[in-house]
Design a protein around this motif. Structure first.
Motif, PDB file in Angstrom:
ATOM      1  N   PHE A  54       0.798  -1.215   0.000  1.00 41.07           N
ATOM      2  CA  PHE A  54       0.000   0.000   0.000  1.00 41.07           C
ATOM      3  C   PHE A  54       0.837   1.274   0.000  1.00 41.07           C
ATOM      4  CE2 PHE A  54      -2.818  -3.253   1.424  1.00 41.07           C
ATOM      5  CZ  PHE A  54      -4.092  -2.876   1.006  1.00 41.07           C
ATOM      6  N   VAL A  55       2.127   1.160   0.287  1.00 39.31           N
ATOM      7  CA  VAL A  55       2.958   2.356   0.424  1.00 39.31           C
ATOM      8  C   VAL A  55       4.217   2.207  -0.418  1.00 39.31           C
ATOM      9  CG1 VAL A  55       2.104   2.875   2.726  1.00 39.31           C
ATOM     10  CG2 VAL A  55       4.102   1.416   2.467  1.00 39.31           C
ATOM     11  N   GLY A  56       4.964   3.291  -0.542  1.00 39.46           N
ATOM     12  CA  GLY A  56       6.188   3.287  -1.317  1.00 39.46           C
ATOM     13  C   GLY A  56       7.351   2.670  -0.568  1.00 39.46           C
ATOM     14  N   LYS A  57       8.470   2.556  -1.263  1.00 36.21           N
ATOM     15  CA  LYS A  57       9.655   1.902  -0.719  1.00 36.21           C
ATOM     16  C   LYS A  57      10.176   2.596   0.527  1.00 36.21           C
ATOM     17  CE  LYS A  57      14.475   0.938  -1.958  1.00 36.21           C
ATOM     18  NZ  LYS A  57      15.490   0.974  -3.025  1.00 36.21           N
ATOM     19  N   ASP A  58      10.216   3.929   0.532  1.00 32.84           N
ATOM     20  CA  ASP A  58      10.797   4.680   1.636  1.00 32.84           C
ATOM     21  C   ASP A  58       9.750   5.203   2.616  1.00 32.84           C
ATOM     22  OD1 ASP A  58      13.408   4.336   0.767  1.00 32.84           O
ATOM     23  OD2 ASP A  58      13.289   6.037  -0.595  1.00 32.84           O
ATOM     24  N   SER A  59       8.568   4.642   2.613  1.00 33.69           N
ATOM     25  CA  SER A  59       7.524   5.098   3.522  1.00 33.69           C
ATOM     26  C   SER A  59       7.773   4.569   4.929  1.00 33.69           C
ATOM     27  CB  SER A  59       6.157   4.636   3.033  1.00 33.69           C
ATOM     28  OG  SER A  59       5.877   5.181   1.752  1.00 33.69           O
ATOM     29  N   TYR A  60       7.116   5.209   5.901  1.00 33.14           N
ATOM     30  CA  TYR A  60       7.256   4.768   7.274  1.00 33.14           C
ATOM     31  C   TYR A  60       5.963   4.096   7.731  1.00 33.14           C
ATOM     32  CZ  TYR A  60       4.478   8.883   8.531  1.00 33.14           C
ATOM     33  OH  TYR A  60       3.483   9.821   8.637  1.00 33.14           O
ATOM     34  N   ILE A  61       6.099   3.297   8.784  1.00 31.54           N
ATOM     35  CA  ILE A  61       4.930   2.673   9.399  1.00 31.54           C
ATOM     36  C   ILE A  61       4.884   3.081  10.863  1.00 31.54           C
ATOM     37  CG2 ILE A  61       4.918   0.689   7.845  1.00 31.54           C
ATOM     38  CD1 ILE A  61       6.177  -0.904  10.203  1.00 31.54           C
ATOM     39  N   GLN A  62       3.689   3.132  11.418  1.00 33.77           N
ATOM     40  CA  GLN A  62       3.521   3.413  12.837  1.00 33.77           C
ATOM     41  C   GLN A  62       3.574   2.097  13.611  1.00 33.77           C
ATOM     42  OE1 GLN A  62      -0.097   5.615  13.275  1.00 33.77           O
ATOM     43  NE2 GLN A  62       0.642   7.385  12.124  1.00 33.77           N
ATOM     44  N   TRP A  63       4.218   2.140  14.743  1.00 39.38           N
ATOM     45  CA  TRP A  63       4.491   0.946  15.544  1.00 39.38           C
ATOM     46  C   TRP A  63       4.090   1.271  16.973  1.00 39.38           C
ATOM     47  CZ3 TRP A  63       8.184  -3.370  14.680  1.00 39.38           C
ATOM     48  CH2 TRP A  63       8.631  -3.983  15.854  1.00 39.38           C
ATOM     49  N   SER A  64       3.101   0.580  17.517  1.00 36.72           N
ATOM     50  CA  SER A  64       2.666   0.829  18.894  1.00 36.72           C
ATOM     51  C   SER A  64       2.544  -0.500  19.633  1.00 36.72           C
ATOM     52  CB  SER A  64       1.323   1.574  18.916  1.00 36.72           C
ATOM     53  OG  SER A  64       0.309   0.818  18.294  1.00 36.72           O
ATOM     54  N   VAL A  65       2.891  -0.472  20.917  1.00 36.03           N
ATOM     55  CA  VAL A  65       2.914  -1.679  21.728  1.00 36.03           C
ATOM     56  C   VAL A  65       2.131  -1.430  23.010  1.00 36.03           C
ATOM     57  CG1 VAL A  65       4.361  -3.473  22.746  1.00 36.03           C
ATOM     58  CG2 VAL A  65       5.234  -2.110  20.847  1.00 36.03           C
ATOM     59  N   GLU A  66       1.294  -2.400  23.375  1.00 32.03           N
ATOM     60  CA  GLU A  66       0.558  -2.360  24.633  1.00 32.03           C
ATOM     61  C   GLU A  66       0.999  -3.534  25.498  1.00 32.03           C
ATOM     62  OE1 GLU A  66      -3.583  -2.277  23.968  1.00 32.03           O
ATOM     63  OE2 GLU A  66      -3.566  -0.396  22.817  1.00 32.03           O
ATOM     64  N   GLY A  67       1.513  -3.204  26.702  1.00 34.07           N
ATOM     65  CA  GLY A  67       2.008  -4.249  27.576  1.00 34.07           C
ATOM     66  C   GLY A  67       0.916  -5.124  28.136  1.00 34.07           C
ATOM     67  N   ASN A  68      -0.265  -4.563  28.436  1.00 37.30           N
ATOM     68  CA  ASN A  68      -1.341  -5.355  29.037  1.00 37.30           C
ATOM     69  C   ASN A  68      -1.840  -6.449  28.099  1.00 37.30           C
ATOM     70  OD1 ASN A  68      -1.248  -3.851  31.388  1.00 37.30           O
ATOM     71  ND2 ASN A  68      -2.808  -2.380  30.692  1.00 37.30           N
ATOM     72  N   SER A  69      -2.034  -6.087  26.850  1.00 36.25           N
ATOM     73  CA  SER A  69      -2.545  -7.067  25.883  1.00 36.25           C
ATOM     74  C   SER A  69      -1.434  -7.832  25.169  1.00 36.25           C
ATOM     75  CB  SER A  69      -3.408  -6.358  24.839  1.00 36.25           C
ATOM     76  OG  SER A  69      -2.643  -5.394  24.124  1.00 36.25           O
ATOM     77  N   GLN A  70      -0.177  -7.437  25.409  1.00 42.91           N
ATOM     78  CA  GLN A  70       0.959  -8.068  24.725  1.00 42.91           C
ATOM     79  C   GLN A  70       0.710  -8.102  23.208  1.00 42.91           C
ATOM     80  OE1 GLN A  70       3.998  -9.718  26.500  1.00 42.91           O
ATOM     81  NE2 GLN A  70       3.205  -7.889  27.534  1.00 42.91           N
ATOM     82  N   THR A  71       0.374  -6.922  22.692  1.00 40.93           N
ATOM     83  CA  THR A  71       0.029  -6.810  21.272  1.00 40.93           C
ATOM     84  C   THR A  71       0.850  -5.714  20.611  1.00 40.93           C
ATOM     85  OG1 THR A  71      -2.240  -7.510  21.702  1.00 40.93           O
ATOM     86  CG2 THR A  71      -1.827  -6.392  19.623  1.00 40.93           C
ATOM     87  N   LEU A  72       1.369  -6.026  19.433  1.00 36.66           N
ATOM     88  CA  LEU A  72       2.058  -5.052  18.584  1.00 36.66           C
ATOM     89  C   LEU A  72       1.119  -4.672  17.449  1.00 36.66           C
ATOM     90  CD1 LEU A  72       4.506  -3.500  17.361  1.00 36.66           C
ATOM     91  CD2 LEU A  72       5.198  -5.665  16.295  1.00 36.66           C
ATOM     92  N   THR A  73       0.895  -3.372  17.277  1.00 34.19           N
ATOM     93  CA  THR A  73       0.025  -2.883  16.209  1.00 34.19           C
ATOM     94  C   THR A  73       0.863  -2.115  15.188  1.00 34.19           C
ATOM     95  OG1 THR A  73      -1.848  -2.695  17.722  1.00 34.19           O
ATOM     96  CG2 THR A  73      -1.995  -1.491  15.640  1.00 34.19           C
ATOM     97  N   LEU A  74       0.763  -2.523  13.925  1.00 37.19           N
ATOM     98  CA  LEU A  74       1.435  -1.861  12.814  1.00 37.19           C
ATOM     99  C   LEU A  74       0.373  -1.204  11.954  1.00 37.19           C
ATOM    100  CD1 LEU A  74       3.768  -4.825  11.755  1.00 37.19           C
ATOM    101  CD2 LEU A  74       4.318  -2.976  13.346  1.00 37.19           C
ATOM    102  N   SER A  75       0.629   0.025  11.525  1.00 33.23           N
ATOM    103  CA  SER A  75      -0.379   0.710  10.715  1.00 33.23           C
ATOM    104  C   SER A  75       0.281   1.719   9.810  1.00 33.23           C
ATOM    105  CB  SER A  75      -1.399   1.417  11.617  1.00 33.23           C
ATOM    106  OG  SER A  75      -0.766   2.415  12.404  1.00 33.23           O
ATOM    107  N   THR A  76      -0.441   2.069   8.752  1.00 32.81           N
ATOM    108  CA  THR A  76      -0.025   3.126   7.841  1.00 32.81           C
ATOM    109  C   THR A  76      -1.265   3.671   7.162  1.00 32.81           C
ATOM    110  OG1 THR A  76       1.356   3.677   5.933  1.00 32.81           O
ATOM    111  CG2 THR A  76       0.371   1.497   5.942  1.00 32.81           C
ATOM    112  N   CYS A  77      -1.252   4.963   6.926  1.00 35.84           N
ATOM    113  CA  CYS A  77      -2.373   5.594   6.211  1.00 35.84           C
ATOM    114  C   CYS A  77      -1.864   6.308   4.976  1.00 35.84           C
ATOM    115  CB  CYS A  77      -3.113   6.564   7.134  1.00 35.84           C
ATOM    116  SG  CYS A  77      -2.070   7.869   7.812  1.00 35.84           S
ATOM    117  N   GLN A  78      -0.675   5.908   4.505  1.00 35.04           N
ATOM    118  CA  GLN A  78      -0.121   6.495   3.293  1.00 35.04           C
ATOM    119  C   GLN A  78      -0.520   5.679   2.078  1.00 35.04           C
ATOM    120  OE1 GLN A  78       4.003   6.268   4.679  1.00 35.04           O
ATOM    121  NE2 GLN A  78       4.087   8.485   4.534  1.00 35.04           N
ATOM    122  N   GLY A  79      -0.213   6.184   0.911  1.00 33.78           N
ATOM    123  CA  GLY A  79      -0.363   5.428  -0.321  1.00 33.78           C
ATOM    124  C   GLY A  79      -1.797   5.150  -0.692  1.00 33.78           C
TER     125      GLY A  79
END
Length: 483
Positions: free
Chosen positions: A325-350
């Motif tokens: 969905f995004v270009g080669k040099d795009s960034y992604i958002q990375w968020s971590v919640e300790g309680n749920s032990q979950t890593l969420t990756l997201s992007t709204c580019q492209g």
């Protein structure tokens, strides 16, 4: 009375006719597949746009005593010498310089069988330099023009400090570090891999200001040996990796032993300004890059506030989906919640918005940051384990990536990117010192310049540039201060 010396001429010798046999022209016979493989490896060192016609040639040297053919390509910066078997008749040895790319492509298209290459005699009896050669093969023949082989530059012979390495160690070290070398030609020393050999420890490292790779391994039976440091262009070491990797078709098996090149030891030789890599059939020589390599050890944090362990394959698959969905040099958002032990990756580019959630093992306070998608994917692909350990401090400080177990010889350092949603930094404590007087009001021109500077990060962040350079004042690029 003076007596004059009388010299009596001896009777002249008869002029017997002497007939000298003309020198035999260079000639050899070689199996097409063997000749083609030798040319394939050697032609990679022929420059696409040579600065001199001779540099666009491959030097062929046939030796009747050893029954060997040696091919050399050298562009004055790096070169390869390839040795293989050939049938050379008595008196058929010699040297030829032929167009490298043309000869490589021609032999690759010849039918299987023997190939005979023979130099043509010049019409001038005083001129012993061949001006053309005839290439004879099954079903046809062709003629190629040659250049003077005596003017071909000689590949350097490195006779300094040497070390014998396991080829698997060298191949792994290059593979783990080549990806993070810089491509910015204005910083030449960062366009290479730094090699350090100290005692029985071998270390390879590369960095480009946004990522750092370090590989280390032990070298047996070398505790008290001489130390050397050298930075070699990454292009030359990538060729070493290809030549070692016989499974990828870049080098042929050893004809004499029927064993792949990778089973044979590799000899590294160094002297100031250049390094050579000696294999069984090949010798690669390269110049060293000038300048002091940065002190990269000082960039590696010694303690961390957070750590995250994730399964490599699901994480990499999620990143591959985001990359659609995004270009080669795009960034992604990375968020971590300790309680749920979950890593969420997201992007709204492209092309649209994508959100991925993955189970992880996390220790520390919740936080969010961002990564260059391309760099993160590269690091995970090179990581040779099933799990990845990320170690963090603050959101925009460098992140260390290694396997969870300490069995790996490699470690990677990545600089996060600013997404505008990082954790808030703690406020600085109030100062007990006397406050400084207010600065004078800037002129209207200075205000306009400052306003333009403030807006610049927002524009460059959309293009995926490093937060260390553009996005956040508190995020800094990896220091590349020379040692």
């Amino acid at each position: 009375m003076e007596t004059a010396l009388r010299v009596t001429a001896s009777p002249s010798l008869p002029n017997y006719p002497v007939t000298l046999a003309p020198p035999r022209p260079m000639k050899f016979t070689i199996v097409r597949s063997r000749f083609g493989q030798a040319l394939k490896d050697t032609a990679r060192f022929v420059p696409q746009k040579p600065t001199h016609p001779l540099l666009g040639c491959i030097l062929l040297e046939a030796d009747a005593d050893t029954q060997r053919l040696t091919l050399t390509a050298f562009d004055l910066s790096q070169g390869l010498q390839y040795r293989t078997e050939a049938q050379v008749p008595a008196g058929g040895g010699g040297r030829l310089a032929l167009p490298g790319k043309l000869l490589d492509e021609l032999v690759a298209r010849l039918p299987d069988g023997d190939v005979v290459l023979e130099a043509l005699q010049s019409d001038n009896s005083d001129d012993t330099t061949p001006r053309a050669v005839t290439l004879t093969y099954s079903g046809g023949r062709c003629q190629l023009q040659t250049l003077d082989p005596e003017e071909y530059p000689q590949l350097p012979r490195v006779a300094g400090t040497s070390v014998v390495l396991n080829p698997d160690v060298l191949r792994e070290g290059i593979a783990q570090t080549a990806w993070s070398a810089s491509t910015d030609e204005t910083r030449q020393v960062l366009c290479g891999i730094h090699i350090v050999l100290s005692g029985n420890q071998l270390e390879l490292a590369s960095l480009d200001g946004s990522r750092l790779s370090v590989f280390s391994s032990s070298v047996p039976d070398r505790e008290n040996a001489e130390t050397f440091e050298v930075t070699i262009p990454v292009s030359a070491l990538r060729e070493v990796q290809r030549l070692l990797d016989g499974s990828n078709g870049f080098s042929s098996p050893n004809i004499e032993t029927a064993e792949p090149q990778t089973s044979q030891p590799v000899t590294l030789s160094y002297e100031p300004g250049q390094l050579s890599v000696e294999l069984t059939q090949m010798t690669l020589a390269s110049r060293a890059l000038e300048g002091a390599f940065p002190d990269y050890h000082s960039l590696l944090p010694d303690r961390f506030q957070r750590q995250l362990i994730a399964a490599k394959k699901p994480l990499l698959n999620a990143l591959e989906r985001l990359a659609l969905f995004v270009g080669k040099d795009s960034y992604i958002q990375w968020s971590v919640e300790g309680n749920s032990q979950t890593l969420t990756l997201s992007t709204c580019q492209g092309a649209g918005e994508v959100v991925e959630s993955l189970p992880v093992r996390f220790e520390g306070e919740d936080f969010r940051t961002g990564f260059n998608l391309y760099y993160l994917r590269q690091a995970l692909k090179i990581l040779a384990r099933d799990e990845a350990l990320f170690q963090f401090n603050r959101a925009l400080q460098p992140v260390l990536l290694t396997p969870p177990q300490q069995s790996s010889n490699a470690k990677f350092l990545l600089v996060p990117m600013g997404t505008g949603e990082e954790e808030s930094e703690p406020a600085a404590p109030e100062s007990t010192q006397t406050p400084s007087p207010p600065e004078p009001s800037p002129s209207p021109t200075a205000s306009r310049k400052k306003s333009a500077r403030d807006r610049a990060p927002q524009k460059t962040r959309k293009k995926g540039q490093e937060a260390s350079v553009n996005a956040k004042p508190e995020a800094e690029e990896l220091a590349v201060v020379p040692t």
